[in-house]
Structure formats: C-alpha cells, structure tokens
Design an enzyme around this catalytic site. Structure first.
Site, PDB file in Angstrom:
ATOM      1  N   HIS A  15     -26.128 -29.839  57.824  1.00 33.04           N
ATOM      2  CA  HIS A  15     -25.724 -28.432  57.711  1.00 33.04           C
ATOM      3  C   HIS A  15     -26.602 -27.714  56.704  1.00 33.04           C
ATOM      4  O   HIS A  15     -26.488 -27.938  55.500  1.00 33.04           O
ATOM      5  CB  HIS A  15     -24.256 -28.385  57.281  1.00 33.04           C
ATOM      6  CG  HIS A  15     -23.703 -27.018  57.139  1.00 33.04           C
ATOM      7  ND1 HIS A  15     -23.201 -26.534  55.951  1.00 33.04           N
ATOM      8  CD2 HIS A  15     -23.537 -26.013  58.051  1.00 33.04           C
ATOM      9  CE1 HIS A  15     -22.742 -25.308  56.120  1.00 33.04           C
ATOM     10  NE2 HIS A  15     -22.943 -24.971  57.379  1.00 33.04           N
ATOM     11  N   HIS A  57     -28.881 -17.972  55.532  1.00 30.90           N
ATOM     12  CA  HIS A  57     -27.525 -17.795  56.056  1.00 30.90           C
ATOM     13  C   HIS A  57     -26.983 -16.394  55.836  1.00 30.90           C
ATOM     14  O   HIS A  57     -26.537 -15.731  56.767  1.00 30.90           O
ATOM     15  CB  HIS A  57     -26.575 -18.810  55.412  1.00 30.90           C
ATOM     16  CG  HIS A  57     -25.152 -18.658  55.853  1.00 30.90           C
ATOM     17  ND1 HIS A  57     -24.259 -17.800  55.219  1.00 30.90           N
ATOM     18  CD2 HIS A  57     -24.470 -19.207  56.882  1.00 30.90           C
ATOM     19  CE1 HIS A  57     -23.094 -17.851  55.836  1.00 30.90           C
ATOM     20  NE2 HIS A  57     -23.195 -18.695  56.847  1.00 30.90           N
TER      21      HIS A  57
END
Length: 259
Positions: A15, A57
């Site tokens: 991740h 992100h």
C-alpha cells in the site's frame, strides 16, 4: 496471468509501497516493498498543472511534503523540488529520518520504469488524470500488468472498454454488496477485481458471502488496509485474494501456501 486478477493467487500488495517503514508513494517505499517480498504495488495518481501523472495520494501537499497547496496548482518541475520524505516518522514524530534525503514525488512512468516486472493497482484519484494515465500505460507497454481503480466512476471511464483492466468503483461495490445482502441476481460486472475496506460505515465488507459472490463473477477481492497478521489470516480463510498492506513483510509471513 496478472496475480491481481488471478482467483487462485494470494498477492501481498504494498500500500503506497512499504509505507509503514518509508515515505509513502516514493521510490524508496516501493524498493523496500520488493525487498520485503511484496507481489504488487498499490499507488495513487494525480495530475500536475502541466499534465503529468504523479504518484501522490492527497489532493494537497502539506501532509507528506515541505510544500503546501494543491498538487494541481504545481508544475512537474515545481513538484520535483518537494521533499517527499519531509514528514515521514517511524516514531510518532520524535524523529524525521527521511528529511533532506533527496526523496521526491515520482511520476507514474518513473515507477513503471524502476519496477518493470511488478503488477500495479493504480488508484486514479481524479477524472482529469485518467487520460494521462492511459497514455503512460500504453507508452510503457504496462497495460497487462496494471489495473486501474477509483471510488469515482468518472475517473475510470476512459478505461472501461480498453486494454487496461478496471477495478470496481464504489458504486459498483455497493451494487454487489446489496445484491448479495438481499439475495438478488448479481450485477453483470464491467470490472475485473474489487478492492474494498475491511469495514464501511461500521459494516464488514469482505464477508464470506460477498467474497463468494465476487468469485462467482470471476473477480478476486483485495482488502485494504490490512497490517495485522491475524486479520490477514481470517480474511484469507474467507476466500479473499489479496491483502493491501503497509507491512508487506509481516503479512507475507502468514500467507496461505495454497488457495
């Protein structure tokens, strides 16, 4: 077959890289994930002011870098100057070991160049970046090893009928969940996998019935963000395919040996 799409595979998906141990969505985090045994990466892509797809992100820069403001307000050249390790801390802020170490925000192309054999689950964070992502994947001949996904249907519309496989949007995940819950006919999927949280609004998402329904459609279920080995074991026992984790080394140690 791409292990992200293989119903029999049990991939450990890093991740944003091994983001428990290195600055997220950076080349050092992806390098560490490979050393820890990750089978694939999950990463996020946004668009710069001058149209470059970059791996970051948040919509703004202040949480992870020494810059502030929207990613979309900066050119790629300006983002090259950002310190992407500025706020990384392994000890709740007592130390910042990655500051001023030359860690930068990478472009999507740079990640694909650096790791030419690694499958990648690409979270398309905004509709405006999808055309640029598509162009990079085609140019880098990376369509077969990548899967694009987004909570937003509009952010993956450009991929629906092309060579790059799609993950389910939030709407599509909800449709399948309701069909499973109320025992309705399963919807015909326009996606190849589902990437879901452990829980949503207090409800468990990857239940045995949900995972079984997805598998009947030919779609593996990957769950985020799973950092606890005991939780990973339980999810794998339900038939879940992949674990999206900040701790690929620890999760890889408890992966089942067969499907």
């Amino acid at each position: 077959m791409n292990p992200l799409l293989d119903l029999s595979a049990r991939p450990v998906i890093a991740h944003r890289g091994a983001s428990a141990h290195a600055p997220e969505n950076t080349l050092p985090a992806f390098e560490l994930a490979v050393r820890q045994g990750a089978d694939a990466f999950e990463l996020d892509v946004r668009l710069t002011r001058d149209g470059a797809p970059v791996v970051v992100h948040d919509a703004t820069l202040e949480r992870t870098t020494n810059l502030t403001g929207p990613v979309r307000a900066r050119t790629l050249a300006e983002l090259r100057m950002a310190d992407a390790g500025h706020w990384y801390t392994p000890d709740a802020g007592r130390t910042m070991p990655c500051r001023n170490q030359g860690i930068r925000i990478p472009t999507l192309a740079e990640v694909l160049w650096a790791f030419p054999a690694i499958p990648v689950l690409i979270e398309v964070k905004e509709p405006e970046v999808q055309r640029a992502v598509h162009r990079v994947l085609v140019d880098e001949q990376a369509c077969e090893r990548c899967v694009v996904a987004s909570e937003d249907d509009a952010a993956i519309a450009a991929f629906r009928d092309g060579p790059v496989p799609c993950g389910a949007s939030a709407r599509e995940i909800g449709e399948l969940y309701r069909a499973m819950l109320f025992r309705r006919p399963l919807p015909r999927p326009r996606y190849r996998l589902l990437s879901v949280p452990v829980r949503h609004r207090g409800l468990p998402v990857p239940t045995r019935r949900f995972v079984a329904a997805a598998r009947r459609l030919g779609c593996p279920v990957h769950v985020w963000t799973v950092n606890d080995p005991a939780t990973a074991r339980r999810l794998w026992a339900r038939g879940v395919a992949g674990m999206v984790t900040n701790e690929p080394g620890a999760i890889g140690l408890v992966r089942p040996t067969s499907s």
